[in-house]
Design an enzyme around this catalytic site. Structure first.
Site, PDB file in Angstrom:
ATOM      1  N   ASP A  55       0.829  -1.210   0.000  1.00  0.00           N
ATOM      2  CA  ASP A  55       0.000   0.000   0.000  1.00  0.00           C
ATOM      3  C   ASP A  55       0.860   1.255   0.000  1.00  0.00           C
ATOM      4  OD1 ASP A  55      -2.019  -1.800   0.161  1.00  0.00           O
ATOM      5  OD2 ASP A  55      -2.688  -1.267   2.161  1.00  0.00           O
TER       6      ASP A  55
ATOM      7  N   TYR B 271       6.724 -14.129  -0.415  1.00  0.00           N
ATOM      8  CA  TYR B 271       6.385 -14.534   0.941  1.00  0.00           C
ATOM      9  C   TYR B 271       6.982 -15.926   1.192  1.00  0.00           C
ATOM     10  CZ  TYR B 271       2.909 -10.990  -0.243  1.00  0.00           C
ATOM     11  OH  TYR B 271       2.296  -9.845  -0.687  1.00  0.00           O
TER      12      TYR B 271
ATOM     13  N   ARG C 226       6.150 -10.345  -5.584  1.00  0.00           N
ATOM     14  CA  ARG C 226       4.944 -10.352  -4.771  1.00  0.00           C
ATOM     15  C   ARG C 226       4.395  -8.919  -4.723  1.00  0.00           C
ATOM     16  NH1 ARG C 226       7.799 -10.312   1.269  1.00  0.00           N
ATOM     17  NH2 ARG C 226       7.531  -8.064   1.574  1.00  0.00           N
TER      18      ARG C 226
ATOM     19  N   GLU D 136       1.557  -5.541  -5.047  1.00  0.00           N
ATOM     20  CA  GLU D 136       1.030  -4.797  -6.192  1.00  0.00           C
ATOM     21  C   GLU D 136       2.085  -3.950  -6.879  1.00  0.00           C
ATOM     22  OE1 GLU D 136      -2.293  -1.329  -6.914  1.00  0.00           O
ATOM     23  OE2 GLU D 136      -2.910  -3.146  -5.851  1.00  0.00           O
ATOM     24  N   ASP D 137       2.872  -3.205  -6.125  1.00  0.00           N
ATOM     25  CA  ASP D 137       3.857  -2.330  -6.746  1.00  0.00           C
ATOM     26  C   ASP D 137       4.895  -3.146  -7.511  1.00  0.00           C
ATOM     27  OD1 ASP D 137       5.044   0.398  -7.077  1.00  0.00           O
ATOM     28  OD2 ASP D 137       6.698  -0.525  -5.995  1.00  0.00           O
TER      29      ASP D 137
END
Length: 388
Positions: free
Chosen positions: A27, A196, A269, A271-272
């Protein structure tokens, strides 16, 4: 569809972006990148409010997490506002971006109603390739008690969505960097594994070692790095010594693109990182953050349907199987999935470049946002004059 605007002139606008750090750096990574582009390319006076400055400082080392307000690279970074929002410097901006449904401070929302012209209020949502995104993009959501509208803004992979974050000079920097990537061996394979914790990691490393004469795997510090170190040091787990594992510190966001550009295959992994790897134009595997209800698999498959649409059936099947085995931590199936994926590496390299070019033919997310801000601000101003 809005017309794209130029990012060459300063816009007389202000923007406040609010972000709560839910997990890891996804985020805050997206919101910092957006704030940075608005402040530097569009010269919009931008403030980023974050409830976890320590996490942001990992991505932006110039930030002092102990300072509640500071200017970093033309962006004003502030801690999350307290209950008493009375400081004159906290005047509500022309555009307010609520990132990922983080819920604005109630006092700030109340202050939004006191402006002569209501701000453009945007809910920047998560990226998805699902078919419903276009229908919901830019839909208004009236506040149940206050005279305010919030607009849903969905990033996406096709026209009619908000697009993807992309700086104007990104491809020029990428192509220049990829011409000068140093390699110790002519046929050296470079693989980034940023993900992860994953039980399939040892078997993936074995597969890379068995199928490539010279390979270098880079893994950032963390659980995967610890597991990779155990594998590297235990000779009983290895078939040869042809694979080198490089455990490196977590890099700042400004250096992450360079890391991607130096690789041949990227496991990523979040979003960015997901978006930046697509701009890097390299074959990749996305480890999506798992949800308890399995909704993440719907999101994963929606993207695969879009990404694989122009691949031949064998290459598409290889991509789907490696993504499946990595996301399901299938230690038994990951080795054959890797071998099949690499069998199509020439096709996948060409496809990755074509995919990045196809996405870049659409306006980027920041440009779409600013265009919408300008259009909406004019509408709000007209409505105010009419009512007055």
């Amino acid at each position: 569809m809005f017309c794209a605007i130029s990012a060459e002139h300063k816009l007389n606008m202000t923007c406040d972006i609010f972000c709560r750090v839910i997990d890891n750096f996804g985020d805050v990574g997206v919101t910092w990148r957006l704030a940075h582009q608005l402040g530097n390319e569009f010269e919009i006076t931008t403030r980023l409010f974050v409830d976890d400055l320590v996490s942001l400082a990992v991505l932006v080392p110039a930030l002092d997490p102990l300072q509640s307000s500071q200017i970093v690279e033309r962006v004003e970074v502030r801690g999350w506002p307290g209950d008493d929002i009375t400081d004159i410097t906290l005047a509500v901006a022309d555009c307010v971006i609520e990132a990922f449904q983080c819920a604005l401070p109630p006092q700030y929302v109340n202050a939004m109603t006191l402006r002569r012209v209501a701000p453009v209020w945007i809910n920047l949502d998560y990226l998805s390739a699902e078919s419903w995104v276009i229908a919901h993009h830019l839909l208004p959501s009236p506040h149940p008690q206050l005279a305010l509208n919030k607009y849903f803004f969905f990033p996406g992979f096709e026209r009619g969505t908000g697009g993807l974050l992309r700086e104007r000079d990104l491809f020029l920097r990428r192509d220049a960097a990829q011409l000068t990537v140093p390699r110790q061996h002519a046929n050296e394979l470079r693989v980034l594994i940023f993900g992860y914790a994953n039980a399939a990691l040892p078997e993936l490393l074995n597969a890379i070692e068995c199928t490539n004469a010279k390979a270098v795997v880079t893994i950032p510090h963390g659980k995967l790095g610890i597991d990779a170190t155990v594998w590297q040091n235990d000779k009983s787990l290895r078939s040869s010594d042809s694979l080198s594992v490089n455990i490196q510190p977590f890099v700042p966001q400004s250096e992450f693109d360079g890391l991607l550009w130096s690789q041949d295959v990227c496991f990523i992994r979040g979003e960015d990182s997901f978006v930046r790897t697509q701009w890097a134009a390299k074959p990749f595997v996305w480890q999506i953050y798992p949800t308890s209800d399995g909704a993440h698999l719907t999101k994963l498959n929606a993207f695969l349907d879009r990404y694989c649409a122009d691949l031949n059936s064998a290459a598409a099947a290889a991509v789907r199987e490696l993504w499946r085995t990595w996301n399901s931590e299938d230690a038994v199936a990951i080795a054959p999935a890797w071998r099949e994926f690499m069998r199509h590496c020439t096709v996948l390299n060409s496809h990755a470049r074509a995919w990045a070019d196809q996405l870049a033919a659409q306006p980027d997310l920041a440009t779409n946002l600013v265009t919408f801000m300008q259009k909406s601000a004019k509408i709000e101003g007209f409505m105010h004059k009419t009512v007055a």
